[in-house]
Scaffold this motif. Structure first.
Motif, mmCIF file in Angstrom:
data_model
loop_
_atom_site.group_PDB
_atom_site.id
_atom_site.type_symbol
_atom_site.label_atom_id
_atom_site.label_comp_id
_atom_site.label_asym_id
_atom_site.label_seq_id
_atom_site.Cartn_x
_atom_site.Cartn_y
_atom_site.Cartn_z
ATOM 1 N N ALA A 110 -11.745 5.245 -1.765
ATOM 2 C CA ALA A 110 -12.140 3.731 -1.380
ATOM 3 C C ALA A 110 -12.523 3.488 0.073
ATOM 4 O O ALA A 110 -12.973 2.558 0.071
ATOM 5 C CB ALA A 110 -11.295 2.835 -2.340
ATOM 6 N N LEU A 161 -5.093 2.516 -7.101
ATOM 7 C CA LEU A 161 -5.137 1.307 -6.284
ATOM 8 C C LEU A 161 -4.675 1.316 -4.762
ATOM 9 O O LEU A 161 -5.128 0.528 -4.178
ATOM 10 C CB LEU A 161 -4.347 0.467 -7.019
ATOM 11 N N ASP A 168 -5.939 3.061 -2.182
ATOM 12 C CA ASP A 168 -7.127 3.421 -1.635
ATOM 13 C C ASP A 168 -7.791 1.844 -1.490
ATOM 14 O O ASP A 168 -8.412 1.503 -0.725
ATOM 15 C CB ASP A 168 -7.971 4.355 -2.045
ATOM 16 N N ARG A 169 -7.754 1.275 -2.779
ATOM 17 C CA ARG A 169 -8.589 -0.095 -3.005
ATOM 18 C C ARG A 169 -7.736 -1.234 -2.169
ATOM 19 O O ARG A 169 -8.411 -1.918 -1.362
ATOM 20 C CB ARG A 169 -8.565 -0.624 -4.339
ATOM 21 N N GLN A 187 -8.708 -0.411 1.676
ATOM 22 C CA GLN A 187 -9.888 -1.061 2.084
ATOM 23 C C GLN A 187 -9.915 -2.608 2.067
ATOM 24 O O GLN A 187 -10.685 -3.084 3.182
ATOM 25 C CB GLN A 187 -11.023 -0.643 0.734
ATOM 26 N N ALA A 188 -9.253 -3.134 1.158
ATOM 27 C CA ALA A 188 -9.118 -4.793 1.240
ATOM 28 C C ALA A 188 -8.488 -5.244 2.772
ATOM 29 O O ALA A 188 -8.929 -6.018 3.572
ATOM 30 C CB ALA A 188 -8.589 -5.148 0.107
ATOM 31 N N TRP A 206 0.738 -1.157 0.081
ATOM 32 C CA TRP A 206 0.017 0.041 0.215
ATOM 33 C C TRP A 206 0.997 1.303 0.109
ATOM 34 O O TRP A 206 0.670 2.222 -0.725
ATOM 35 C CB TRP A 206 -0.965 0.017 1.229
ATOM 36 N N ARG A 258 -11.536 11.487 -9.177
ATOM 37 C CA ARG A 258 -11.297 10.252 -8.225
ATOM 38 C C ARG A 258 -12.030 10.450 -6.986
ATOM 39 O O ARG A 258 -12.595 11.562 -6.743
ATOM 40 C CB ARG A 258 -9.818 10.271 -7.754
#
Length: 345
Positions: A307, A190, A192-193, A196-197, A180, A304
């Motif tokens: 997330a 990506l 932020d994605r 979140q995961a 990250w 943007r």
């Protein structure tokens, strides 16, 4: 175990819960009466579950073990001890079937003064009584806290499957956090994605414990390679625990007509003083947290949006990072539980 921010139920839902409390009282106010009325109360249970699920992270995780799916509505103070709290919103938490039915059951240990010795994650920060040892995956009571010891025992927080799960989650979290950080430094959306995961993964208590490590212990616990990523993560995504913050959102449990009672009747009940939205019986404010998302335009001109949701200070920090990275039209947007803002083109 991590802090859980209790949302207020709607006025309509609170009226419904108050009405069913009256039914328990009219039926004798006994544990048997409470159990019978709780089984009958399909509509109140649905409203309580919806509100509880809005408070959870990831795939509706258990509020005790942070691993399995929360399938059961747990009465924190059991019906055997407090039948008239069967429909009290502040007495409801979401638990997996193991934590609720196999571990806790009807246990409710108290000290000599009658004070409960279990940590309620909606009423306080569990870290005041529980310390997670990241490498071993074990929970340890802080300063031999009796409440910490009883919480570990009653909820079975050190059962082997949880210990092994936390050990694995710790190694994954270190790796994911480093990945990250690289994406974050490159302003890659990506990032932020991936964040979140990680926030939605089981054993979020591991990530929470990592953010609370003291600087002197960081190198030994997470290793030098992870320290820069952990520092950046703290700024962007640390969990917060705040009491008495203004609440500006309404629970998803609100409906236009509850249990066959129309709005005008509900309004009458509210005026009669039966509704105590967002308050405990002793009128103490419940814990809540306002979430925020961000929208911006990146350096390529593409709209943007974040997330993940942030607390207010973290949202301000994230905004500063985006501005420093050359993004424009950066705005902080208040969001409801489980919701995120759409990009603004």
């Amino acid at each position: 175990m991590i802090p859980v921010q209790r949302v207020p139920v709607s006025d309509r839902t609170q009226v419904l819960l108050t009405r069913w409390t009256g039914r328990v009282r009219d039926a004798g106010g006994t544990p048997k009466a409470a159990r019978e009325q709780w089984i009958k109360a399909q509509t109140p249970r649905k409203h309580v579950r919806t509100a509880l699920e809005s408070m959870t992270r990831g795939a509706v995780r258990c509020m005790y073990c942070d691993d399995s799916r929360g399938t059961d509505i747990d009465h924190f103070q059991p019906l055997e001890n407090a039948p008239l709290r069967a429909f009290e919103w502040s007495n409801h938490l979401l638990a997996c079937s193991y934590c609720n039915s196999n571990a806790k059951r009807s246990q409710y240990p108290v000290n000599g003064d009658g004070v409960c010795l279990l940590v309620d994650p909606c009423a306080e920060d569990p870290a005041d009584h529980l310390r997670l040892l990241l490498k071993s995956g074990l929970y340890d009571p802080v300063d031999k806290s009796a409440r910490g010891e009883e919480t570990i025992r009653v909820f079975g927080l050190n059962r082997p499957d949880l210990v092994k799960g936390r050990q694995d989650a710790f190694f994954r979290a270190c790796s994911n956090m480093r990945d990250w950080h690289r994406l974050h430094q490159d302003a890659d959306p990506l990032a932020d994605r991936l964040a979140q995961a990680l926030l939605d993964s089981p054993f979020i208590d591991v990530v929470h414990a990592m953010t609370r490590l003291k600087p002197v212990a960081e190198a030994t616990v997470v290793g030098p390679a992870t320290i820069p990523a952990l520092a950046a993560w703290r700024t962007a995504h640390s969990l917060s625990f705040r009491v008495g913050q203004p609440r500006v959102r309404r629970s998803a449990a609100s409906t236009d007509c509850i249990d066959g009672v129309a709005d005008n009747a509900l309004a009458s009940d509210a005026r009669s003083g039966q509704v105590r939205t967002g308050r405990r019986n002793n009128d103490e404010p419940v814990i809540s947290m306002q979430n925020y998302g961000l929208t911006w335009t990146d350096i390529t001109g593409t709209p943007r949006s974040s997330a993940v949701a942030y607390d207010e200070s973290s949202a301000q920090d994230r905004k500063a990072d985006l501005v420093n990275d050359g993004c424009t039209n950066v705005e902080i947007v208040a969001v409801r539980p489980g919701k995120l803002p759409e990009p603004r083109g």
